[in-house]
Design a protein around this motif. Structure first.
Motif, short mmCIF file in Angstrom:
data_model
loop_
_atom_site.label_atom_id
_atom_site.label_comp_id
_atom_site.label_asym_id
_atom_site.label_seq_id
_atom_site.Cartn_x
_atom_site.Cartn_y
_atom_site.Cartn_z
N LEU A 1 0.99 -0.85 0.01
CA LEU A 1 0.14 -0.19 0.24
C LEU A 1 1.02 1.11 -0.17
O LEU A 1 1.91 1.48 1.39
N PRO A 2 1.03 2.22 -0.80
CA PRO A 2 1.60 3.39 -1.18
C PRO A 2 1.36 3.98 -0.05
O PRO A 2 0.32 3.89 1.44
N PRO A 3 2.47 4.83 0.47
CA PRO A 3 2.16 6.34 1.97
C PRO A 3 1.20 6.86 1.94
O PRO A 3 0.71 7.30 0.76
N ASN A 4 0.20 6.96 2.63
CA ASN A 4 -0.91 7.75 2.66
C ASN A 4 -2.39 7.25 2.62
O ASN A 4 -2.65 8.70 2.75
N ASP A 5 -2.52 6.17 1.85
CA ASP A 5 -3.26 6.00 0.94
C ASP A 5 -4.06 4.98 2.21
O ASP A 5 -4.93 4.19 1.58
N LEU B 1 -12.72 4.66 1.66
CA LEU B 1 -13.21 4.38 0.93
C LEU B 1 -12.83 5.08 -0.45
O LEU B 1 -13.83 6.54 -0.21
N HIS B 2 -12.54 5.29 -1.81
CA HIS B 2 -12.27 6.26 -2.53
C HIS B 2 -11.82 5.33 -3.62
O HIS B 2 -11.46 4.51 -4.08
N HIS C 1 -13.57 7.60 6.22
CA HIS C 1 -13.70 8.83 4.50
C HIS C 1 -14.14 8.16 3.48
O HIS C 1 -13.51 7.38 2.36
N LEU C 2 -14.83 8.94 2.79
CA LEU C 2 -15.62 8.65 2.12
C LEU C 2 -15.61 9.36 0.72
O LEU C 2 -16.10 10.68 0.16
N TYR C 3 -14.27 9.36 0.14
CA TYR C 3 -14.34 10.59 -1.66
C TYR C 3 -14.03 9.46 -2.36
O TYR C 3 -13.17 9.12 -3.49
N ASN C 4 -14.12 10.52 -3.77
CA ASN C 4 -13.96 10.34 -5.22
C ASN C 4 -14.96 9.04 -5.90
O ASN C 4 -14.57 7.96 -6.22
N ASN C 5 -16.06 8.38 -4.81
CA ASN C 5 -16.92 7.69 -5.04
C ASN C 5 -17.91 8.00 -6.02
O ASN C 5 -18.43 9.33 -6.05
N ARG C 6 -18.61 6.69 -7.11
CA ARG C 6 -19.03 7.68 -8.30
C ARG C 6 -19.82 6.15 -7.82
O ARG C 6 -20.19 4.87 -7.63
N TYR C 7 -21.57 6.34 -8.12
CA TYR C 7 -23.21 5.82 -7.45
C TYR C 7 -23.69 5.77 -8.86
O TYR C 7 -23.94 6.87 -9.36
N LYS D 1 -4.40 11.93 -3.23
CA LYS D 1 -5.20 13.37 -3.69
C LYS D 1 -6.68 13.22 -4.15
O LYS D 1 -7.41 12.20 -5.08
N ILE D 2 -7.25 14.23 -3.77
CA ILE D 2 -8.91 14.29 -4.16
C ILE D 2 -8.95 15.13 -5.36
O ILE D 2 -8.83 16.03 -4.73
N ASP D 3 -9.78 14.56 -5.66
CA ASP D 3 -10.08 15.37 -6.95
C ASP D 3 -11.65 15.26 -7.02
O ASP D 3 -11.95 15.73 -6.30
N SER D 4 -12.03 16.48 -8.28
CA SER D 4 -13.12 16.67 -8.53
C SER D 4 -14.11 15.43 -8.41
O SER D 4 -13.83 14.76 -9.13
#
Length: 430
Positions: free
Chosen positions: A32-36, A292-293, A313-319, A409-412
């Motif tokens: 696992l990459p650092p900070n992931d 969850l990203h 933490h729930l970011y950059n997911n698609r529903y 990185k948190i994208d739009s």
């Protein structure tokens, strides 16, 4: 003639000079990459990266997978799955079906007759048919429950690695990686009737495609999990309830902690992901920290996820809710003492589903949200929930008591939506 020889020679030289990165990438020793996400905390997650050559396996059938798993031992190991492995097979690889597990006189017809609520009442099933169901279920569990021990990496080879009918269970284990694998149809032959569930009673099934129970430092990446092959919506109705055959796609329970789930696809299922298994499980406080990203939840009825106690933490997911969805309930479930930090997620739904339907709360009150897109338009899920909830749900607050620091990185939401549509799921490992 010399010119032709020169062309051939240059061609051979070009073949010799193909860059190494053009070959298929071996992800089996990647960590696992650092900070992931949360799984990067407290030393990170390395899985079986330290395995010696004697504990690197390529498996093509259930028997080989069972040998490699070694009963869930803690020995560092790397398991590469090639092709499709069917957990419902005997030691010789012969296919098993529900009739092969049935024992002690169990039959669904007799079971339904014995425990019909109109005659049996609301008591928990007991007696010969329930005992026969339990014995039959134990025979199936012996085949399909696959324990994963500490310091293990499981990866699929290529784009078509599948585990069918199995339930991978990471129980009280630490440091596990599961990547690039399709997990399909953890089908329960012997659901149990629970008369006191949900008011009308319900059918309870036994198997998640992947179950983390008391597990720590787990990275789940580029998996695809679904009911493919046996959708519950095509099962019959008994006692006025759908005869369910599947439990969760990925459940994270019993004090599991420090988990990252990334670039995965969860599809065609009812209850997709449960984080925290009970309102009274107060021992889960301070645990169930999950990221969850870049995941896709498509044709999922509910629990994407439903959270108790955990800092999620729930970011950059698609529903994606399909146009023909008739039983959609919600996506994000806010339950007892949960603290969900949701950023830049994108939702696609048909017109009859409102933004107010996306979040449901039971006893939980904390949801931070920002950057949400609903059918391409920005929405504030917190404000909408509080304005339009049915009155049976408590108002939510944006104060979740923590701020995520471990993340990529948190994208739009718009950019992530496109990337997830292209890149999430098994067979798409970058």
């Amino acid at each position: 003639m010399r010119k032709r020889h020169l062309v051939v020679a240059l061609g051979l030289l070009g073949m010799l000079c193909v860059p190494a990165h053009a070959e298929a990438r071996d992800i089996s020793r990647e960590t696992l990459p650092p900070n992931d996400g949360w799984a990067a905390a407290a030393g990170g997650t390395t899985g079986g990266a330290a395995a010696d050559d004697a504990h690197v396996y390529t498996v093509t059938d259930r028997a080989g997978l069972v040998r490699a798993l070694d009963g869930g031992s803690d020995t560092p190991k790397i398991i590469k799955i090639a092709g499709t492995i069917d957990a419902n097979t005997d030691d010789d690889g012969n296919r098993l079906d529900c009739a092969d597990y049935t024992t002690d006189g169990y039959s669904l017809r007799k079971y339904l007759a014995a425990y019909d609520p109109r005659t049996w009442g609301a008591a928990k099933p007991s007696g010969p048919q329930e005992e026969a169901r339990q014995a039959s279920a134990a025979r199936q569990a012996e085949r399909v429950v696959l324990p994963v021990g500490s310091n293990t990496t499981i990866v699929g080879l290529g784009s078509k690695a599948v585990l069918k009918g199995g339930s991978l269970q990471v129980s009280n284990a630490d440091n596990v990686i599961i990547r690039n694998l399709e997990l399909r149809d953890a089908y329960d032959c012997f659901p149990v009737w629970q008369p006191n569930t949900g008011g009308l009673g319900d059918w309870k099934t036994a198997y998640d495609t992947l179950w983390l129970r008391g597990a720590t430092h787990v990275w789940v990446d580029h998996i695809t999990a679904s009911d493919k092959g046996h959708p519950d919506e095509k099962e019959p109705t008994y006692f006025a309830r759908n005869y369910l055959r599947h439990d969760g796609l990925l459940d994270i329970t019993n004090g599991s902690d420090l988990v990252t789930v990334s670039w995965s696809r969860f599809a065609d299922h009812d209850k997709a992901m449960l984080i925290g298994n009970g309102d009274t499980a107060t021992g889960d406080r301070g645990k169930l920290r999950v990221t969850l990203h870049h995941n896709e939840f498509e044709s999922v009825v509910q629990r994407a996820p439903r959270v108790r106690f955990g800092q999620v933490h729930l970011y950059n997911n698609r529903y994606v809710v399909p146009d023909d969805a008739h039983d959609y309930r919600y996506s994000v479930g806010v339950s007892t003492e949960s603290a969900i930090h949701a950023e830049n997620n994108a939702f696609h739904t048909p017109g009859h589903i409102e933004a107010a339907d996306l979040v449901k709360s039971w006893n939980g009150t904390a949801l931070h949200q920002s950057g949400t897109l609903f059918n391409g338009y920005p929405v504030d899920l917190l404000a909408i929930h509080n304005a339009y909830n049915s009155g049976s749900e408590r108002d939510l607050t944006a104060d979740v008591g923590w701020t995520p620091t471990l993340h990529t990185k948190i994208d739009s939401a718009e950019a992530a939506d496109r990337e997830v549509a292209r890149g999430a799921g098994a067979g798409r490992t970058p």
